[in-house]
Scaffold this motif. Sequence first.
Motif, PDB file in Angstrom:
ATOM      1  N   ASP A  68      13.623 -31.251   4.286  1.00  0.00           N
ATOM      2  CA  ASP A  68      14.078 -32.450   4.983  1.00  0.00           C
ATOM      3  C   ASP A  68      15.442 -32.289   5.636  1.00  0.00           C
ATOM      4  OD1 ASP A  68      11.775 -33.693   4.264  1.00  0.00           O
ATOM      5  OD2 ASP A  68      12.669 -35.175   2.928  1.00  0.00           O
ATOM      6  N   SER A  69      16.210 -31.323   5.226  1.00  0.00           N
ATOM      7  CA  SER A  69      17.489 -31.084   5.911  1.00  0.00           C
ATOM      8  C   SER A  69      17.255 -30.568   7.329  1.00  0.00           C
ATOM      9  CB  SER A  69      18.352 -30.084   5.136  1.00  0.00           C
ATOM     10  OG  SER A  69      17.791 -28.782   5.178  1.00  0.00           O
ATOM     11  N   ALA A  70      16.072 -29.985   7.578  1.00  0.00           N
ATOM     12  CA  ALA A  70      15.752 -29.429   8.891  1.00  0.00           C
ATOM     13  C   ALA A  70      14.801 -30.308   9.693  1.00  0.00           C
ATOM     14  CB  ALA A  70      15.135 -28.035   8.739  1.00  0.00           C
ATOM     15  N   HIS A  71      14.057 -31.189   9.028  1.00  0.00           N
ATOM     16  CA  HIS A  71      13.063 -31.989   9.749  1.00  0.00           C
ATOM     17  C   HIS A  71      12.635 -33.189   8.925  1.00  0.00           C
ATOM     18  CE1 HIS A  71      10.264 -29.849   7.072  1.00  0.00           C
ATOM     19  NE2 HIS A  71      10.796 -28.729   7.502  1.00  0.00           N
ATOM     20  N   LEU A  72      12.334 -34.266   9.634  1.00  0.00           N
ATOM     21  CA  LEU A  72      11.763 -35.471   9.038  1.00  0.00           C
ATOM     22  C   LEU A  72      10.597 -35.907   9.906  1.00  0.00           C
ATOM     23  CD1 LEU A  72      15.045 -37.448   8.295  1.00  0.00           C
ATOM     24  CD2 LEU A  72      13.571 -36.376   6.591  1.00  0.00           C
ATOM     25  N   MET A  73       9.552 -36.388   9.275  1.00  0.00           N
ATOM     26  CA  MET A  73       8.388 -36.812  10.057  1.00  0.00           C
ATOM     27  C   MET A  73       7.674 -37.956   9.367  1.00  0.00           C
ATOM     28  SD  MET A  73       5.823 -33.570   9.420  1.00  0.00           S
ATOM     29  CE  MET A  73       7.168 -32.377   9.584  1.00  0.00           C
ATOM     30  N   PRO A  74       6.982 -38.806  10.138  1.00  0.00           N
ATOM     31  CA  PRO A  74       6.144 -39.841   9.529  1.00  0.00           C
ATOM     32  C   PRO A  74       5.021 -39.193   8.720  1.00  0.00           C
ATOM     33  CG  PRO A  74       6.475 -40.236  11.883  1.00  0.00           C
ATOM     34  CD  PRO A  74       6.953 -38.851  11.609  1.00  0.00           C
ATOM     35  N   PRO A  75       4.389 -39.960   7.830  1.00  0.00           N
ATOM     36  CA  PRO A  75       3.407 -39.354   6.915  1.00  0.00           C
ATOM     37  C   PRO A  75       1.997 -39.244   7.458  1.00  0.00           C
ATOM     38  CG  PRO A  75       3.686 -41.662   6.380  1.00  0.00           C
ATOM     39  CD  PRO A  75       4.630 -41.382   7.525  1.00  0.00           C
ATOM     40  N   PHE A  76       1.774 -39.631   8.705  1.00  0.00           N
ATOM     41  CA  PHE A  76       0.403 -39.853   9.167  1.00  0.00           C
ATOM     42  C   PHE A  76      -0.418 -38.568   9.302  1.00  0.00           C
ATOM     43  CE2 PHE A  76       3.083 -43.313  10.786  1.00  0.00           C
ATOM     44  CZ  PHE A  76       2.516 -44.353  10.064  1.00  0.00           C
ATOM     45  N   ALA A  77       0.226 -37.421   9.427  1.00  0.00           N
ATOM     46  CA  ALA A  77      -0.509 -36.152   9.445  1.00  0.00           C
ATOM     47  C   ALA A  77      -0.459 -35.439   8.101  1.00  0.00           C
ATOM     48  CB  ALA A  77       0.040 -35.235  10.541  1.00  0.00           C
ATOM     49  N   GLY A  78       0.232 -36.031   7.136  1.00  0.00           N
ATOM     50  CA  GLY A  78       0.298 -35.435   5.799  1.00  0.00           C
ATOM     51  C   GLY A  78       1.000 -34.099   5.763  1.00  0.00           C
ATOM     52  N   GLN A  79       2.036 -33.915   6.611  1.00  0.00           N
ATOM     53  CA  GLN A  79       2.629 -32.597   6.744  1.00  0.00           C
ATOM     54  C   GLN A  79       4.102 -32.516   6.336  1.00  0.00           C
ATOM     55  OE1 GLN A  79       1.303 -29.421   7.673  1.00  0.00           O
ATOM     56  NE2 GLN A  79      -0.408 -30.617   6.912  1.00  0.00           N
ATOM     57  N   GLY A  80       4.667 -33.589   5.785  1.00  0.00           N
ATOM     58  CA  GLY A  80       6.081 -33.540   5.427  1.00  0.00           C
ATOM     59  C   GLY A  80       6.387 -32.492   4.378  1.00  0.00           C
ATOM     60  N   MET A  81       5.757 -32.593   3.205  1.00  0.00           N
ATOM     61  CA  MET A  81       6.011 -31.636   2.142  1.00  0.00           C
ATOM     62  C   MET A  81       5.405 -30.278   2.486  1.00  0.00           C
ATOM     63  SD  MET A  81       5.660 -32.190  -1.966  1.00  0.00           S
ATOM     64  CE  MET A  81       3.876 -32.440  -1.996  1.00  0.00           C
ATOM     65  N   CYS A  82       4.245 -30.272   3.142  1.00  0.00           N
ATOM     66  CA  CYS A  82       3.638 -29.004   3.568  1.00  0.00           C
ATOM     67  C   CYS A  82       4.616 -28.205   4.428  1.00  0.00           C
ATOM     68  CB  CYS A  82       2.376 -29.250   4.369  1.00  0.00           C
ATOM     69  SG  CYS A  82       1.005 -29.955   3.446  1.00  0.00           S
ATOM     70  N   SER A  83       5.270 -28.891   5.355  1.00  0.00           N
ATOM     71  CA  SER A  83       6.202 -28.191   6.243  1.00  0.00           C
ATOM     72  C   SER A  83       7.353 -27.586   5.464  1.00  0.00           C
ATOM     73  CB  SER A  83       6.718 -29.154   7.314  1.00  0.00           C
ATOM     74  OG  SER A  83       5.666 -29.580   8.158  1.00  0.00           O
ATOM     75  N   GLY A  84       7.864 -28.311   4.469  1.00  0.00           N
ATOM     76  CA  GLY A  84       8.916 -27.753   3.632  1.00  0.00           C
ATOM     77  C   GLY A  84       8.451 -26.537   2.860  1.00  0.00           C
ATOM     78  N   PHE A  85       7.209 -26.571   2.373  1.00  0.00           N
ATOM     79  CA  PHE A  85       6.681 -25.411   1.656  1.00  0.00           C
ATOM     80  C   PHE A  85       6.535 -24.211   2.592  1.00  0.00           C
ATOM     81  CE2 PHE A  85       4.362 -28.224  -1.683  1.00  0.00           C
ATOM     82  CZ  PHE A  85       5.582 -28.481  -2.287  1.00  0.00           C
ATOM     83  N   ARG A  86       6.122 -24.458   3.835  1.00  0.00           N
ATOM     84  CA  ARG A  86       6.027 -23.356   4.795  1.00  0.00           C
ATOM     85  C   ARG A  86       7.421 -22.801   5.104  1.00  0.00           C
ATOM     86  NH1 ARG A  86       1.823 -26.838   6.700  1.00  0.00           N
ATOM     87  NH2 ARG A  86      -0.191 -25.766   6.766  1.00  0.00           N
ATOM     88  N   ASP A  87       8.423 -23.679   5.163  1.00  0.00           N
ATOM     89  CA  ASP A  87       9.796 -23.197   5.342  1.00  0.00           C
ATOM     90  C   ASP A  87      10.145 -22.196   4.247  1.00  0.00           C
ATOM     91  OD1 ASP A  87       9.946 -25.093   7.371  1.00  0.00           O
ATOM     92  OD2 ASP A  87      11.214 -26.470   6.229  1.00  0.00           O
TER      93      ASP A  87
END
Length: 573
Positions: free
Chosen positions: A329-348
């Motif tokens: 979240d320090s690099a990106h924030l997004m609405p939950p509608f694609a279900g990718q907030g935590m996924c994106s952090g894990f990919r980071d």
Amino acid sequence: MSGKGAAVDVARGTDDETDNAADNPADNPADNPAVNAAGDAAGEDRADVLIVGYGPVGQLLSVLLAQRGRRVTVVERWPKPYQFPRAVGFDSEAARILASAGIGESLEKFTEPARDHAWQNTKGETLIDHVVRDRGHCTWPEALSAYQPALEAALIEHGETLPELRVLRGYEAVGLEDDGDHVTLTVVGPDGEKTDLTAPWVVGCDGANSLVRSGVATTMTDLDFSYDWLICDVRLREHREFRPNNLEICDPARPRTAVSAGPGHRRYEFMRVPADDPERFGTVENAWELLRLFDVTPDNGVLDRHAVYTFQARWAEHWRAGRMLLAGDSAHLMPPFAGQGMCSGFRDAANLAWKLDLVLGGQAAPALLDTYTTERRAHVRHAVEMSVGLGRVVCMADPAAAADRDAAMLAARKRNIGPSAARRSVVRPLVDGLLRRDGRGGPAPSAGQAAPQWRVGREGNTGLFDDVVGTGFVLLSGEDVTRALDARQLAFLESIGTRLVRVVPADTPTAGLGPRDVVDVEGRYLPYLAELGALAVLVRPDFYVFGIAPDREGLPALVDDLAGQLRPVTDPS
């Protein structure tokens, strides 16, 4: 952006770590006793990497680094883990990443297949429906619903088994300096004393109001998509069969959501509309009133948590400055509608961990870390834009506009018109970064694709490829390709921990198998290689394809290309 970052000095209590945020301060009282099993902050050997923030992204990154033998010190301002969920799910690739961090066997305890997802209008007509595959491209389900506190507990428990990982709870980062050959992080402990921690690198996993991001001094791209939603986490006292399991109700009078939040848990969300009193919107009384829209009452449900979240859509343009890096979240924030907030952090975390490891070990130049921004920012931008696009459909509060939307979507559904599976997918190939290139400078064929995972066998054991073979760089082929490489190339592959794997058909006699062989028990890997037109495919530790070799003559050049990119002649850092 690889230049030296800005020095940062902040007053205590000004940074809000969204990955481990306390939306209700009473849940994380500042005067709780510090939890710090690793001892005092001072007097320890210098770490290889400092991580600020111990939410799920910080937990994952610290484990991935410590598993590689890197000394990691994590600074977390809250004395205890946050006990309620924020995210409620992740996808097949994220599950593979979590399994690579050592908690694969635990996932079934707090996850369940997402199963299906539907969008309905006010009349209950289906605008969109999607059946979630039980097997995604990594064999794990295409999407899973998860109970986040149990996920974090599993990561924390596994981290406690790693001697190289030290977690300082109750320590708040208040200052950061890039000193050229190392960073200095100033923390304030539970006793109020300041301590300086040093390391070659620091990663900010410290959420929306990141201290480390202030040091990186990056600009932010903001899509100006922001709505307040009331989040309600509920445990039902009675068994219900939810069809669909995950539901978006696109009602302009009250956009709302009901989804699985892991076994035994449900998440209900309600958008604040213009008629709402902002002061009353987040109250427990209003939460119960809105929950009645889903037949949830104090008689049949337990409201574990309610909080108002403001969804945002933005990302950092630069994720590295000097020795400072950003993740989650320090690099990106997004609405939950694609279900990718935590996924994106894990990919980071998956992208960054192996690159930091190679740089720390001297197998790669620091410039490799600039590919982290290049690769992850493009992925995140797609996820944020996709989330916003879906959110604009859900969050429509104008009745006339909603009626037009419904008519268009129902007509498209009747004619079976809709985006292709590829357009719906948040899994996108890498298009820049550490990849094999074609003659025009773009990705070579198959480079940047997400590598699939299936089940294989070895020495009588059958399991997922990563469990049987292990993780790291993988050179996968249907033949023994070692004779196509010279001693220098083989030594290079060994130096970066590459696993040389030959896949053989399921009916191959056991007597003909060698130590590098795996059996293609599902009959998927050999057709995959054939589909790529590849003798061999070189896969990165984050499960993305670096490149392929179509034949034996092309294999040495593939390996040399990776070696050259890891250690360029001129290091711009």
